[in-house]
Scaffold this active site. Structure first.
Site, PDB file in Angstrom:
ATOM      1  N   HIS A  88      47.024  46.292  39.300  1.00 23.93           N
ATOM      2  CA  HIS A  88      46.504  47.181  40.354  1.00 23.93           C
ATOM      3  C   HIS A  88      47.376  48.433  40.394  1.00 23.93           C
ATOM      4  O   HIS A  88      48.529  48.376  40.802  1.00 23.93           O
ATOM      5  CB  HIS A  88      46.550  46.443  41.695  1.00 23.93           C
ATOM      6  CG  HIS A  88      45.786  47.112  42.776  1.00 23.93           C
ATOM      7  ND1 HIS A  88      46.254  48.231  43.435  1.00 23.93           N
ATOM      8  CD2 HIS A  88      44.582  46.828  43.301  1.00 23.93           C
ATOM      9  CE1 HIS A  88      45.362  48.594  44.344  1.00 23.93           C
ATOM     10  NE2 HIS A  88      44.338  47.756  44.280  1.00 23.93           N
ATOM     11  N   VAL A  89      46.829  49.574  39.998  1.00 23.65           N
ATOM     12  CA  VAL A  89      47.611  50.813  39.905  1.00 23.65           C
ATOM     13  C   VAL A  89      47.614  51.544  41.240  1.00 23.65           C
ATOM     14  O   VAL A  89      46.597  52.067  41.683  1.00 23.65           O
ATOM     15  CB  VAL A  89      47.069  51.727  38.787  1.00 23.65           C
ATOM     16  CG1 VAL A  89      47.928  52.986  38.683  1.00 23.65           C
ATOM     17  CG2 VAL A  89      47.023  50.984  37.458  1.00 23.65           C
TER      18      VAL A  89
END
Length: 168
Positions: A88-89
């Site tokens: 998850h950026v």
């Protein structure tokens, strides 16, 4: 039933354990330090996080892309052993609706450690989201033994071991 009795079927054995490498260059963080309770309280699963030094996000493991969010801020990969890994950026980056993100893979793609998954504009994320940190969690952790963390402080994408996972 016959396949099991006579040893027929898939002859490829799943690995007993897998090493999960860093998806980005940067500083390694304990998941508890991520400024979002969904990750810090491990509501989505156990894992680790990286504060990225640049916008290149690579596959931390060999496997298959099982989910690419339409906003391109997160990727799900099923590893060879069956672990489901979410990368998850940034935090609150879903609200950017894909702005500043470019995907280099699609669902169903096979990936190897170090393959480029996403590129992102960290300056834009800093401006429009609450954090650039990259939490990486095992979504099906109930099917895995406790993670064995490598203890790295700084990471090189696709090269630095972050943890080892062993599926039950």
């Amino acid at each position: 039933m016959l396949k099991k009795l006579f040893g027929l079927g898939d002859s490829r054995k799943k690995p007993a354990e897998e090493v999960i490498f860093s998806p980005a260059d940067g500083a390694v963080m304990d998941l508890a330090s991520v400024p979002d309770p969904v990750f810090s309280q491990k509501m989505m699963g156990d894992g680790i996080a990286v504060e990225p030094a640049n916008g290149d996000i690579v596959s931390p493991v060999e496997g298959e892309v099982i989910q690419l969010f339409h906003t391109k801020h997160a990727v799900g990969i099923r590893t060879l052993s069956g672990a489901e890994l979410l990368i998850h950026v940034g935090l609150d980056t879903v609200n950017m609706n894909g702005e500043g993100f470019e995907a280099h893979v699609k669902e169903g793609d096979k990936v190897k450690t170090g393959d480029l998954l996403l590129t992102c504009n960290l300056d834009l994320i800093k401006e429009k989201a609450s954090s650039t940190v990259i939490p990486m969690v095992i979504m099906n952790g109930d099917a895995a033994e406790p993670l064995q963390f490598a203890g790295a402080n700084e990471a090189k994408k696709g090269q630095t071991e972050l943890f080892t996972i062993k599926m039950k």
